[in-house]
Design a protein around this motif. Sequence first.
Motif, PDB file in Angstrom:
ATOM      1  N   ASP A 147       3.219  10.586   4.974  1.00  0.00           N
ATOM      2  CA  ASP A 147       4.088   9.428   5.165  1.00  0.00           C
ATOM      3  C   ASP A 147       5.240   9.450   4.175  1.00  0.00           C
ATOM      4  O   ASP A 147       5.056   9.779   2.994  1.00  0.00           O
ATOM      5  CB  ASP A 147       3.281   8.140   5.007  1.00  0.00           C
ATOM      6  N   PHE A 177       4.263  -0.603   7.497  1.00  0.00           N
ATOM      7  CA  PHE A 177       3.390   0.552   7.270  1.00  0.00           C
ATOM      8  C   PHE A 177       1.938   0.114   7.075  1.00  0.00           C
ATOM      9  O   PHE A 177       1.009   0.679   7.673  1.00  0.00           O
ATOM     10  CB  PHE A 177       3.878   1.327   6.049  1.00  0.00           C
ATOM     11  N   ARG A 232      -2.451  12.720   7.246  1.00  0.00           N
ATOM     12  CA  ARG A 232      -1.156  12.077   7.379  1.00  0.00           C
ATOM     13  C   ARG A 232      -0.207  12.555   6.290  1.00  0.00           C
ATOM     14  O   ARG A 232      -0.639  12.965   5.202  1.00  0.00           O
ATOM     15  CB  ARG A 232      -1.280  10.551   7.252  1.00  0.00           C
ATOM     16  N   TRP A 263       9.373   2.491   4.956  1.00  0.00           N
ATOM     17  CA  TRP A 263       8.545   3.606   5.455  1.00  0.00           C
ATOM     18  C   TRP A 263       9.182   4.157   6.718  1.00  0.00           C
ATOM     19  O   TRP A 263       9.729   3.395   7.519  1.00  0.00           O
ATOM     20  CB  TRP A 263       7.133   3.083   5.738  1.00  0.00           C
TER      21      TRP A 263
END
Length: 993
Positions: free
Chosen positions: A264, A289, A262, A276
Amino acid sequence: MAALEFLLRFTSLLMICTLRSAGMPTPLVHRSPGFGYWIDALRGMSKILAAGTVNEAATRVQDAVRTLLRLHDDGPGKGIPFTNYKTLRDHLSHSGPVTPGLDEQVDAVVAQFWEVVADSLSAAYVEFKCDGPQKHPVLTWGNDRVDLFPFFYVTADGTWHVFSAFNQKKPSYVCFGDAKKSLTYPSSETTVSQLETLLSKRGKRDIQRNIFRDSTLRDLEAFKEKGSFLVTSYPTAEQDGQELSGFAIHWSQAVSAGTEDRCDHFRIGQDNRWEWRTDDGKWVSYSTFLRTIANLPVAARRLHWNLQDLENRLAKDERDQLGWECEVKLRPAMVTLKGSAHRGDPQIMRFEQLIDGLDNEVGAEREQTLLYFVNGEAGIGKTRAMLAAARERAGELAKETDPARIERPLFLYLSSNGRVLESLDEAVNNATSETRNLPDPVVKVLCRYGVVALLIDGFDELLGAGFQDAISALNPWLKELDGRGALIVSARSSYYENQFRESLEKAEEVGEKVRHSVAQMEKWTQQEVRQFLAESGVSEHEIEKIRREDRPLLELPFFARSFIEMVHQGSYTPHDSSTLMEALVENYLAREEEKLEFGEDTDRAILSREQIGEVFEYVVDFMVGNQEREAGLDELELSAAMVLGTEVDEQENKTHAHLRNRLQVLCGIEVSGASGDGKGRRFRFQHELFFDHFLAGLAIGYVKRGEHHSFHRLMRAVEWRSATTGRVAREIGPNDLSTALSGFAPATDGVGTDKPNELRERNLGSLWTAVIHTTGRMPEEGIKDVTFTDPIDLSGAPDLRSKFTRCSLSALTLPPGSDWELSLEETSIRTLTTARDCTDLSRLRGLRHRDLIEFHVPGRASCYRRPETLESLRKLQAGVVDDEAGETSEPMAVEAANHFLKNIAARMAGPLTLHAGNYLPDDQRLDWVRDYEAEWKSFVDTLLATELASSKSFSASGRKKIRIRLRIGARRILAKNSDDLRVQEFWRRRRGA
């Protein structure tokens, strides 16, 4: 890809220098720029340059930037399995797998970017302006000059240095050429000072961004794949032109299917909200999130199944072990809520309202974890209420598929289910084992942000019957929550006062991070009892036949439910001499007796119900000795053998061999191990009231047989609850109890700790409270060395003749009239209440008024300030022992300081939220400040000046606010003879104020 990022950095800095040289506005450069930032910066500056007057240098740089942005937006191309450079860069930065030939493909694509930049510089010349050991490079295109300093400089050895970042109050540069280092720090003050003017200002937003980043990294440690790394970059910028606050984290999450890579993105949004970015580019709250990566809807669905199964098992236990058959619906539980730091009127609400109010509190930033103690007697319905709240919330959240639409916390219900656990972490892991995505570390993170709240049922039972230090169990969690989140803890009525509050006062550092309130679960009123019975099919005629002594018991839902079953089964006989509790136990024992019959050819039982009761008393003794609420089959067999007067291993006796086999079908026997030989089977009572009842029977037997040493041992070994003390008080009485306790020395059976003494004093307090409540009397010889945490009400003892010696009372209500006598010797009282319209307290002797925090004369006055309390006591002719003649009164500043510190200590007020400037409270719980309001500001100023407290400003709506936190406990500051120099200076200043 590193070369591409450097190229974007180089071109962006060149663009900034070109704008500056052309006299055009330039944006401030981020102090820690990254890949995404440079792309955004190039787009923004290209628009600025296009709107202005351009020269040859600007034209060449502008053309290069347009081409670079087009190449970037076109993506890597069909041969590379990534749609854009950002995704490709994230993959490689996160050590993603590299397919054969990918290196060559990427090199070829990146080379296009280099060719564009090289072509734009092909007609330019480099000149240098000397400045000591550094040379400042200048690019020239004909008559156009672009000064590259301070983003670029060249050292004497010919090494070029290009700006990288400005962290830790100093800039860093990437260097290339003959230098061996890849990162250097300029020594020239000119370079640093000029660079500072071109960078975004270091301010609160940068500090807040770093706090957000560090917190996120800490949180993701709980979610990431074991052994993987968290990589931070600063690729994002806010699109509306505000000051930058973004960052990105590249990481690998452990998921059920394996590992998910991931990247983010986060930022600080409006009103300092942590945000987020979702996959579709929307900015949502940080808690969303967390709900997303925790897959909260799936976890809620699995928890809902588990909680439904638990409720079904509880109902089955009631059918199998108590013989309950009727389907009834219990009335909503009511609670009285009162904050620990508040002396005002309590709030009365339904339990559901308490839970709903928690939704608004759980995610708030207050520097104090919200801790609710849901207290109530055994049988009042704490388990049912908490279990229902957790199940209903899990069912509600399980219906949602999008975590972004979830706004209320998931309740994680924890219970030991009768078994002793090693820690709270073990309880969490047991409760979430079937969710598979909520292990203990993850739950701690989710609790910190209000995504999950813990509901801990029977906290006093969770870690063992003899467990004393509540803080040592909660401390790891309170530290992890770091002043955020919420816990709801249910326990018996006296647990808060008896143990947790005491240990919280000792643990000052932890205590300051907890804002606790007591939610006392209320009994039903007699009207509610009648309505419930009528709704459950009990006729008015049956209700009228209820014995007077049984009516108060029916105010507890467990007994009301039991009564309904007795009526429908015809086992309630109002003319019998036994109480409802005794009848309930009798039915319980009768069911056990049926299971211990010899066989089908006889109805004679191996053990009579009286003997079964004795067996259970011995079993309780084993549980107390082992500090558990369950016992093994060996202990059950040994208890039966002791009642029958035989040896356990008497194999030749068929009766006892049959008994061993039949014992395994007793109510409460459950498998707690994997073995099939019975060794993993454990016995526990179906309800804690039965444990309390048989504990009382054990204690009463000791007293009646004159075994006072064993009676004393029980007092030191386990907490006595109301069902135990109530039965003992009824069947022993004050005089026999005094005799039994006459030799009760404070020694601790050889145990080298003072905890048994504390437990002894609390049990004595609970026992004497029950005796006074039941009989309305105190022993004439008085009560010694007892801590009373529950209020003592002597209003029903108008002819009282007694005394308290070396006792501590939380609250005392005095008898009416004047035909009574009460002496106090070395005894402290926190709250003293007289009879209504009292005019004479001359029969009260030995009172220490300095210990009083509150003094009430109903119908006349309530006093909170010491001088006013003393004056009222004098008028009522009370025997005050610390009112020496000729006493020099203390200065008002000292009097006020004593008052404030006593209230902070007694009410356990944590960090104080105050208005900046005048320091007046922003919290209604601090209403006691008003008693000496004129002295409050100087009191706070003195705490701060002597470094006994610290202050911190924080963002809030309306007026500016601060939080005041004591550096040491209030009780330590009250000790005027302290060796602490800060305390000495504090009192010196207060006396001179």
